[in-house]
Design an enzyme around this catalytic site. Structure first.
Site, PDB file in Angstrom:
ATOM      1  CE1 TYR A 144       1.440 -46.008  19.222  1.00  0.00           C
ATOM      2  CE2 TYR A 144       2.427 -48.167  18.954  1.00  0.00           C
ATOM      3  CZ  TYR A 144       2.609 -46.815  18.798  1.00  0.00           C
ATOM      4  OH  TYR A 144       3.431 -46.111  18.129  1.00  0.00           O
ATOM      5  CE  LYS A 195       8.136 -33.625  25.520  1.00  0.00           C
ATOM      6  NZ  LYS A 195       9.430 -32.983  24.997  1.00  0.00           N
ATOM      7  CG  ASP A 228      12.370 -33.989  23.383  1.00  0.00           C
ATOM      8  OD1 ASP A 228      12.472 -34.465  24.526  1.00  0.00           O
ATOM      9  OD2 ASP A 228      11.976 -32.738  23.358  1.00  0.00           O
ATOM     10  CG  ASP A 252       6.342 -48.188  17.097  1.00  0.00           C
ATOM     11  OD1 ASP A 252       7.033 -48.810  16.485  1.00  0.00           O
ATOM     12  OD2 ASP A 252       5.238 -47.840  16.658  1.00  0.00           O
ATOM     13  CG  ASP A 256      11.000 -48.863  13.841  1.00  0.00           C
ATOM     14  OD1 ASP A 256      11.362 -49.971  14.007  1.00  0.00           O
ATOM     15  OD2 ASP A 256       9.908 -48.594  12.937  1.00  0.00           O
TER      16      ASP A 256
END
Ligand code: NAD
Length: 367
Positions: A144, A195, A228, A252, A256
């Site tokens: 970001y 990851k 994942d 993020d 959520d």
């Protein structure tokens, strides 16, 4: 007498409604415990665009700078939806606030009382004991904020967009330390999410977290998951997690997802902690509910004030070192909900109370 000095940024929609309730509860706590409250209100988000021409006016930033923490409501709504993306209330207020105050650690408790298990899409059969976990998200690095970041036209007529994912070892270390502290206060387990089978940043992330936990907190249990798999495990069995620590974008998305799994947004609080210390020698922080401005119920006295009140509890704990008062507040909220006094979002179609009545019931339990 200890003075608790915080900026109050109610924002838009239900923001001002639930903020008024949190301030009422803070007044009560102050009266009970001999604290002095010193807070100043300032405009942020859509209302600030309307009144000052910017979602985060310099005058609001100054109020924040002059205080030891920020209690934030929520920003945005249909009225400002057609503005260019860069001027949208959320992007133009929250991201600059995070950047300005170097709020690098976002703590989101994923807490669902057993009595509210039906509010979760997993339902009580899958989670009879509710959910109790914590997501620690790195908030100022990664994709970001990394540079270069641009979109450009290419010579062959095509377009190219670039975002950059970048992490320094020191950034990973400081968020790992936050996760270590949190795990020590909880069940002593950290799951680091990355990851590392694909991303260079994740390889550095995994090694840094492993080395630091081994060196500083060998008593904690550390595990690693690819993002994942973590997303699947959160739905399959959220209670396998105690503390999740992860980078900005993964956090993020996962936080959520955790919010959805935990049922109503009206119960979820969060803390974003900075690298600078305040007048109490504790982290300067921004504290806000997990949900948004809820335009569908704004102005109807239906909003659940618990998320905002629980955010104030986190402020007392992290920025003012008053774990005792934070715990009292959290217990009062819990007792209120468990006793059956509930706003519509957590009443499952049963009897529900207004925002004000819910707050009064919490005040009753505080006394
Ligand atoms: P939302 O979180 O505002 O609402 C989603 C659903 O949850 C709605 O049905 C709403 O009524 C309910 N809800 C949320 N908080 C509640 C509460 N305290 N009590 C009872 N019910 C509650 O999400 P949205 O509808 O996608 O977004 C509305 C606006 O809020 C948008 O403009 C969005 O950009 C903004 N937003 C702001 C923030 C923030 O300020 N941090 C976060 C998310 C969304």
């Amino acid at each position: 007498m200890q003075t608790i000095k915080f900026a109050v940024l109610p924002g838009d929609g239900i923001g001002p409604e639930v903020m008024a309730m949190a301030l009422k509860v803070m007044d009560h706590i102050a009266g009970m415990s001999g604290l002095k409250l010193d807070h100043t209100e300032a405009d942020v988000g859509g209302i600030a665009i309307d009144r000052h021409g910017a979602a985060l006016p310099e005058s609001t930033l100054k109020v924040c700078r002059d205080h030891d923490a920020i209690l934030f409501g929520s920003v945005g709504g249909p009225r400002w939806e057609n503005l260019p993306p860069k001027e949208q209330p959320e992007r133009a207020a929250l991201l600059p606030l995070r950047k300005h105050f170097k709020l690098y650690a976002n703590l989101r408790p994923g807490l669902l009382y057993p009595e509210l298990s039906e509010a979760s899409p997993l339902k009580s059969a899958r989670i009879p004991k509710g959910i109790d976990m914590l997501c620690v998200r790195e908030l100022t690095g990664g994709l970001y904020f990394g540079e270069p970041k641009h979109t450009r036209a290419l010579d062959d007529g095509d377009f190219e967009a670039v975002d950059t994912m970048v992490y320094r070892k020191s950034e990973i270390e400081r968020i790992t330390l936050v996760a270590i502290e949190a795990a020590r206060r909880r069940q002593g387990r950290i799951c680091s999410v990355d990851k590392a089978n694909v991303l260079e940043t994740s390889v550095l992330w995994r090694k840094t977290v492993s080395d630091l936990v081994a060196e500083r907190a060998p008593e904690l249990e550390l595990s690693h998951l690819y993002v994942d798999n973590a997303a699947m495990q959160l739905v399959r069995d959220p209670n396998q997690f105690d503390v999740i620590v992860t980078e900005n974008m993964f956090g993020d998305i996962l936080s959520d997802e955790m919010g959805v799994v935990c049922g109503s947004l009206g119960m979820l609080s969060s803390a974003s902690l900075g690298s600078e210390t305040n007048g109490h020698g504790k982290p300067f922080g921004l504290y806000e509910p997990g949900g948004g401005t809820a335009p569908d119920i704004a102005g109807k006295d239906l909003a659940n004030p618990c998320a905002q009140i629980l955010s104030a509890a986190l402020m007392l704990r992290f920025s003012f070192d008053r774990d005792d008062l934070a715990t009292r507040l959290e217990t009062a909220v819990r007792e209120t909900v468990v006793s059956g006094t509930r706003t519509a979002d957590i009443a499952f179609g049963g009897a529900s109370v207004s925002t004000g009545a819910m707050t009064d019931a919490i005040l009753g339990n505080l006394s």
